[in-house]
Scaffold this motif. Structure first.
Motif, PDB file in Angstrom:
ATOM      1  N   VAL A  80      -5.722  12.092   3.850  1.00  0.00           N
ATOM      2  CA  VAL A  80      -5.052  11.752   2.595  1.00  0.00           C
ATOM      3  C   VAL A  80      -3.597  12.221   2.634  1.00  0.00           C
ATOM      4  CG1 VAL A  80      -5.012  12.229   0.114  1.00  0.00           C
ATOM      5  CG2 VAL A  80      -7.164  11.685   1.232  1.00  0.00           C
ATOM      6  N   GLU A  81      -3.337  13.400   3.193  1.00  0.00           N
ATOM      7  CA  GLU A  81      -1.959  13.883   3.328  1.00  0.00           C
ATOM      8  C   GLU A  81      -1.140  12.943   4.192  1.00  0.00           C
ATOM      9  OE1 GLU A  81      -2.550  17.841   4.872  1.00  0.00           O
ATOM     10  OE2 GLU A  81      -2.530  18.745   2.871  1.00  0.00           O
ATOM     11  N   ALA A  86       2.903   8.693   4.630  1.00  0.00           N
ATOM     12  CA  ALA A  86       3.236   7.314   5.056  1.00  0.00           C
ATOM     13  C   ALA A  86       3.665   6.486   3.863  1.00  0.00           C
ATOM     14  CB  ALA A  86       2.038   6.667   5.740  1.00  0.00           C
ATOM     15  N   ALA A  87       3.032   6.700   2.704  1.00  0.00           N
ATOM     16  CA  ALA A  87       3.388   5.922   1.511  1.00  0.00           C
ATOM     17  C   ALA A  87       4.737   6.342   0.954  1.00  0.00           C
ATOM     18  CB  ALA A  87       2.306   6.115   0.454  1.00  0.00           C
ATOM     19  N   GLN A  88       5.144   7.589   1.172  1.00  0.00           N
ATOM     20  CA  GLN A  88       6.428   8.069   0.665  1.00  0.00           C
ATOM     21  C   GLN A  88       7.595   7.553   1.498  1.00  0.00           C
ATOM     22  OE1 GLN A  88       6.017  12.322   0.572  1.00  0.00           O
ATOM     23  NE2 GLN A  88       4.976  12.322  -1.429  1.00  0.00           N
ATOM     24  N   LYS A  89       7.358   7.170   2.741  1.00  0.00           N
ATOM     25  CA  LYS A  89       8.457   6.677   3.617  1.00  0.00           C
ATOM     26  C   LYS A  89       8.744   5.264   3.392  1.00  0.00           C
ATOM     27  CE  LYS A  89       7.844  10.042   7.201  1.00  0.00           C
ATOM     28  NZ  LYS A  89       7.685  10.323   8.572  1.00  0.00           N
TER      29      LYS A  89
END
Length: 89
Positions: A80-81, A86-89
């Protein structure tokens, strides 16, 4: 009843059984009470010992299961981390 428990009970019974060479005799009330008390005490101890062993084994299995669950949850948190990074980039 487990086989080992039955073996221990048989051993306890053999302690109270006279050898084949000794003829049967009469027991006084006090002698009979003493033998009965010792037999019940030994039987109780055998049962208690086996119950404690079973409880220990059951708790050990439960601890092992919980340790495996913690490992799975740690791995999932790492996944999950990574997804979050990956979603923040």
């Amino acid at each position: 009843m487990s086989e080992t428990m039955q073996i221990e009970i048989d051993r306890a019974v053999n302690k109270f059984t006279p050898p084949m060479e000794v003829g049967g005799g009469f027991l006084s009330r006090a002698d009979f009470a003493k033998l009965a008390r010792q037999a019940v005490t030994d039987g109780t101890f055998i049962g208690w010992t086996h119950a404690e062993n079973m409880t220990r084994e059951r708790m050990q299995r439960k601890i092992t299961d919980l340790e495996q669950e913690i490992t799975i949850l740690r791995d999932r948190v790492k996944e999950v981390e990574m997804e979050l990074l990956a979603a923040q980039k």
